[in-house]
Design an enzyme around this catalytic site. Sequence first.
Site, PDB file in Angstrom:
ATOM      1  N   ASP A   1       0.845  -1.181   0.000  1.00 45.54           N
ATOM      2  CA  ASP A   1       0.000   0.000   0.000  1.00 45.54           C
ATOM      3  C   ASP A   1       0.891   1.244   0.000  1.00 45.54           C
ATOM      4  OD1 ASP A   1      -2.313   1.846   0.652  1.00 45.54           O
ATOM      5  OD2 ASP A   1      -3.324  -0.079   0.948  1.00 45.54           O
TER       6      ASP A   1
ATOM      7  N   HIS B   1      -3.558   6.083   3.119  1.00 44.07           N
ATOM      8  CA  HIS B   1      -4.382   4.911   2.846  1.00 44.07           C
ATOM      9  C   HIS B   1      -3.814   3.657   3.494  1.00 44.07           C
ATOM     10  CE1 HIS B   1      -6.263   1.634   0.483  1.00 44.07           C
ATOM     11  NE2 HIS B   1      -7.304   2.455   0.480  1.00 44.07           N
TER      12      HIS B   1
ATOM     13  N   VAL C   1      -6.633 -15.516  -7.138  1.00 35.41           N
ATOM     14  CA  VAL C   1      -6.750 -14.455  -6.138  1.00 35.41           C
ATOM     15  C   VAL C   1      -8.157 -14.460  -5.541  1.00 35.41           C
ATOM     16  CG1 VAL C   1      -6.750 -11.944  -5.836  1.00 35.41           C
ATOM     17  CG2 VAL C   1      -4.975 -13.035  -7.217  1.00 35.41           C
TER      18      VAL C   1
ATOM     19  N   SER D   1     -11.361  -1.567  -0.652  1.00 32.63           N
ATOM     20  CA  SER D   1     -10.062  -1.717   0.012  1.00 32.63           C
ATOM     21  C   SER D   1     -10.260  -2.132   1.461  1.00 32.63           C
ATOM     22  CB  SER D   1      -9.266  -0.417  -0.077  1.00 32.63           C
ATOM     23  OG  SER D   1     -10.020   0.670   0.403  1.00 32.63           O
TER      24      SER D   1
END
Length: 300
Positions: free
Chosen positions: A19, A53, A166, A230
């Site tokens: 991130d 973030h 994923v 997120s």
Amino acid sequence: QFDSVDHLSGDGVDVCMVDSGIDMTHTDLSDLSLADWSDFINNESSPYDDNGHGTMMAGILVADGELTGLAVDVNLYVAKALSGNGEGDDATVAEAIDWCISKNVNIISLSLGGNASGFSIILGDAVEDAVDDAYNAGIVVIAAAGNDGGSGDDGDVASPGIVSTVICVGGVDSDGRIWEGSSVGDNNGRIWPPMLPRNSPDEKPEVVAPAHKVPVIMPGNEWGLSSGTSAATVYVTGAIALMFEEYPQLKDGGTNMLDDLKQWIADSSKKQSGQENHDDYYGYGLLQMSDLLDAAQSTT
């Protein structure tokens, strides 16, 4: 049977977050010792977050103060691959994922595709190859579905959530309904750009989790609310960390375990009223932490 996951805290589980970094000066992180840190933007040796973030996402997992994270005792690795203005490119993010793989972590958490609007993140072949490498190494990779739901949706979830191996996470609001920004999955296949139809349990997104006004820590010793897939991604990261703590033998299960985990998520998630199979927005359902542990228990 698990009525609660309160006895679990992620102890002994290695998680790598890619991130914008982490602000270790926040009081809710005062007891946190990072397992490791690497800065792929400015090559700084000490942790920092010039965007915010990454700190918000890390707090959902490990904050221990005014906010309490989902898995406060995980061994947290942080790779900074997004710049101060939220930009990230394919090669840099792939390099950060490769670093996570080199640390032999159990989980790689990628909230990149679910960042706030205004972020400029173009991910592609390099990142998708990197998450394939993580799968082959037996590492769980969790990625955000994206925040372009609604009229501006581009028709599919964000990269690297599009990769079959994923775990791609969409978002719901506080009532358990699909969050308006959560990206839709395209599971029917197409001629161009070529994509085969996706099959269970790899249809996208696989699961949904809280994504609307989630409490977070913020740089400058602040607290606030964050909306986006997120945040939802970190809920799934936390749930799988708790699963690995309860059943540590699963951490060495390789690709077979990863394939089983997809099925456990599909089987244990809570479908919407009237939902029977996969939904292109709601996935296989809403994450249920205790039910996921039950599903894993049945095969251990």
